[in-house]
Design a protein around this motif. Structure first.
Motif, mmCIF file in Angstrom:
data_model
loop_
_atom_site.group_PDB
_atom_site.id
_atom_site.type_symbol
_atom_site.label_atom_id
_atom_site.label_comp_id
_atom_site.label_asym_id
_atom_site.label_seq_id
_atom_site.Cartn_x
_atom_site.Cartn_y
_atom_site.Cartn_z
ATOM 1 N N VAL A 184 0.848 -1.202 0.000
ATOM 2 C CA VAL A 184 0.000 0.000 0.000
ATOM 3 C C VAL A 184 0.878 1.245 0.000
ATOM 4 C CG1 VAL A 184 -1.735 1.306 1.299
ATOM 5 C CG2 VAL A 184 -1.938 -1.184 1.096
ATOM 6 N N ARG A 185 1.938 1.240 0.811
ATOM 7 C CA ARG A 185 2.860 2.375 0.872
ATOM 8 C C ARG A 185 3.495 2.627 -0.499
ATOM 9 N NH1 ARG A 185 5.873 1.059 5.026
ATOM 10 N NH2 ARG A 185 7.401 -0.090 3.820
ATOM 11 N N ALA A 186 3.879 1.572 -1.187
ATOM 12 C CA ALA A 186 4.481 1.719 -2.517
ATOM 13 C C ALA A 186 3.506 2.366 -3.495
ATOM 14 C CB ALA A 186 4.942 0.364 -3.039
ATOM 15 N N LEU A 187 2.240 1.984 -3.449
ATOM 16 C CA LEU A 187 1.232 2.579 -4.330
ATOM 17 C C LEU A 187 1.024 4.059 -4.020
ATOM 18 C CD1 LEU A 187 -1.471 -0.244 -4.502
ATOM 19 C CD2 LEU A 187 -0.099 0.627 -6.393
ATOM 20 N N VAL A 188 0.962 4.399 -2.743
ATOM 21 C CA VAL A 188 0.759 5.796 -2.343
ATOM 22 C C VAL A 188 1.957 6.634 -2.773
ATOM 23 C CG1 VAL A 188 0.529 7.371 -0.372
ATOM 24 C CG2 VAL A 188 -0.820 5.266 -0.446
ATOM 25 N N GLU A 189 3.171 6.147 -2.506
ATOM 26 C CA GLU A 189 4.381 6.894 -2.882
ATOM 27 C C GLU A 189 4.500 7.049 -4.390
ATOM 28 O OE1 GLU A 189 7.366 4.603 -0.836
ATOM 29 O OE2 GLU A 189 7.313 5.941 0.903
ATOM 30 N N GLU A 190 4.152 6.010 -5.132
ATOM 31 C CA GLU A 190 4.193 6.075 -6.600
ATOM 32 C C GLU A 190 3.216 7.124 -7.121
ATOM 33 O OE1 GLU A 190 3.023 3.160 -10.335
ATOM 34 O OE2 GLU A 190 3.572 2.265 -8.425
ATOM 35 N N GLU A 191 2.023 7.146 -6.558
ATOM 36 C CA GLU A 191 1.008 8.114 -6.983
ATOM 37 C C GLU A 191 1.417 9.540 -6.630
ATOM 38 O OE1 GLU A 191 -2.684 8.824 -8.951
ATOM 39 O OE2 GLU A 191 -1.447 7.017 -8.797
ATOM 40 N N LEU A 192 1.947 9.729 -5.435
ATOM 41 C CA LEU A 192 2.419 11.055 -5.034
ATOM 42 C C LEU A 192 3.563 11.517 -5.930
ATOM 43 C CD1 LEU A 192 2.337 10.688 -1.143
ATOM 44 C CD2 LEU A 192 0.978 12.296 -2.497
ATOM 45 N N GLY A 193 4.473 10.623 -6.245
ATOM 46 C CA GLY A 193 5.603 10.953 -7.108
ATOM 47 C C GLY A 193 5.177 11.379 -8.495
ATOM 48 N N GLY A 194 4.107 10.783 -8.997
ATOM 49 C CA GLY A 194 3.604 11.139 -10.317
ATOM 50 C C GLY A 194 2.840 12.450 -10.340
ATOM 51 N N ARG A 195 2.305 12.853 -9.202
ATOM 52 C CA ARG A 195 1.483 14.065 -9.126
ATOM 53 C C ARG A 195 2.261 15.282 -8.668
ATOM 54 N NH1 ARG A 195 -2.982 13.837 -5.384
ATOM 55 N NH2 ARG A 195 -3.757 15.568 -6.595
ATOM 56 N N GLU A 196 3.273 15.058 -7.866
ATOM 57 C CA GLU A 196 4.003 16.175 -7.285
ATOM 58 C C GLU A 196 5.347 16.339 -7.972
ATOM 59 O OE1 GLU A 196 4.331 15.051 -3.213
ATOM 60 O OE2 GLU A 196 2.301 15.725 -2.753
ATOM 61 N N PHE A 197 5.677 17.559 -8.295
ATOM 62 C CA PHE A 197 6.966 17.857 -8.906
ATOM 63 C C PHE A 197 7.469 19.146 -8.284
ATOM 64 C CE2 PHE A 197 9.597 19.814 -12.247
ATOM 65 C CZ PHE A 197 10.555 18.817 -12.384
ATOM 66 N N MET A 198 8.423 19.026 -7.372
ATOM 67 C CA MET A 198 8.976 20.193 -6.714
ATOM 68 C C MET A 198 10.482 19.973 -6.542
ATOM 69 S SD MET A 198 8.009 22.065 -3.121
ATOM 70 C CE MET A 198 6.284 21.796 -3.385
ATOM 71 N N PRO A 199 11.249 20.321 -7.575
ATOM 72 C CA PRO A 199 12.698 20.152 -7.456
ATOM 73 C C PRO A 199 13.270 21.056 -6.373
ATOM 74 C CG PRO A 199 12.063 20.800 -9.696
ATOM 75 C CD PRO A 199 10.847 20.873 -8.848
ATOM 76 N N GLU A 200 14.323 20.566 -5.715
ATOM 77 C CA GLU A 200 15.014 21.351 -4.685
ATOM 78 C C GLU A 200 16.241 22.006 -5.289
ATOM 79 O OE1 GLU A 200 15.974 19.993 -0.739
ATOM 80 O OE2 GLU A 200 14.284 18.602 -0.810
ATOM 81 N N ILE A 201 16.347 23.313 -5.124
ATOM 82 C CA ILE A 201 17.509 24.045 -5.628
ATOM 83 C C ILE A 201 18.692 23.815 -4.685
ATOM 84 C CG2 ILE A 201 18.484 26.339 -6.082
ATOM 85 C CD1 ILE A 201 15.688 27.222 -6.989
ATOM 86 N N ALA A 202 19.787 23.286 -5.245
ATOM 87 C CA ALA A 202 21.002 23.048 -4.475
ATOM 88 C C ALA A 202 22.001 24.187 -4.668
ATOM 89 C CB ALA A 202 21.640 21.727 -4.888
ATOM 90 N N ARG A 203 21.937 24.825 -5.848
ATOM 91 C CA ARG A 203 22.882 25.900 -6.155
ATOM 92 C C ARG A 203 22.289 26.812 -7.219
ATOM 93 N NH1 ARG A 203 27.645 26.533 -9.556
ATOM 94 N NH2 ARG A 203 29.016 27.984 -8.490
ATOM 95 N N ILE A 204 22.458 28.115 -7.057
ATOM 96 C CA ILE A 204 22.081 29.084 -8.082
ATOM 97 C C ILE A 204 23.354 29.408 -8.851
ATOM 98 C CG2 ILE A 204 21.061 31.339 -8.566
ATOM 99 C CD1 ILE A 204 19.769 31.155 -5.718
#
Length: 156
Positions: free
Chosen positions: A67-87
């Motif tokens: 169940v956790r794998a399905l939830v994480e997979e679905e969240l990963g497909g819907r959410e896209f928020m890259p983290e800036i490491a360096r400008i």
């Protein structure tokens, strides 16, 4: 409904189907994080297409592995928020301008419309929105390298 009182499967059309402990079936459910930045693994609602909450997940760690794998997979497909490491660079200190950044998903360029598109969401966390509505996260602006901090200071 608590985390242990439902089952989750992916139907033949690729959509999530939730079955409650009492046998109710909810088609086309989606996970929605209550606190996507501060507590991404806690407080997740399972909602129907009409927005009705049908289950609540206190913590991802409480779910069975499948169940956790399905939830994480679905969240990963819907959410896209890259983290800036360096400008790396900006084309101008006046807006709009193009930022060249290195993120946790690779190098990219985006256009910042105005200083108002850089929002504080905590004492050290920033959310930067580009012209296409993509949100970039700076988890801790004080941990950026000196060059990145200098550029960022010009916009804050």
């Amino acid at each position: 409904m608590t985390t242990s009182s439902f089952d989750l499967i992916r139907n033949p059309f690729g959509r999530l189907t939730l079955t409650s402990a009492d046998g109710q079936v909810f088609e086309n459910v989606s996970p929605v994080r209550a606190f996507p930045i501060q507590a991404p693994d806690h407080g997740i609602a399972m909602v129907c297409a009409d927005g009705q909450e049908v289950a609540w997940i206190d913590g991802l760690q409480d779910l069975p592995a499948t169940v956790r794998a399905l939830v994480e997979e679905e969240l990963g497909g819907r959410e896209f928020m890259p983290e800036i490491a360096r400008i790396v660079d900006v084309t101008s200190y006046a807006t709009p301008c193009t930022w060249s950044v290195i993120t946790d998903r690779g190098e990219t360029h985006f256009v910042l419309r105005g200083e108002e598109d850089i929002r504080r969401i905590g004492p050290d966390t920033l959310l930067v929105s580009d012209t296409h509505g993509i949100h970039f996260l700076i988890r801790n602006m004080f941990e950026l390298d000196k060059h990145s901090k200098k550029i960022l200071d010009r916009f804050l």
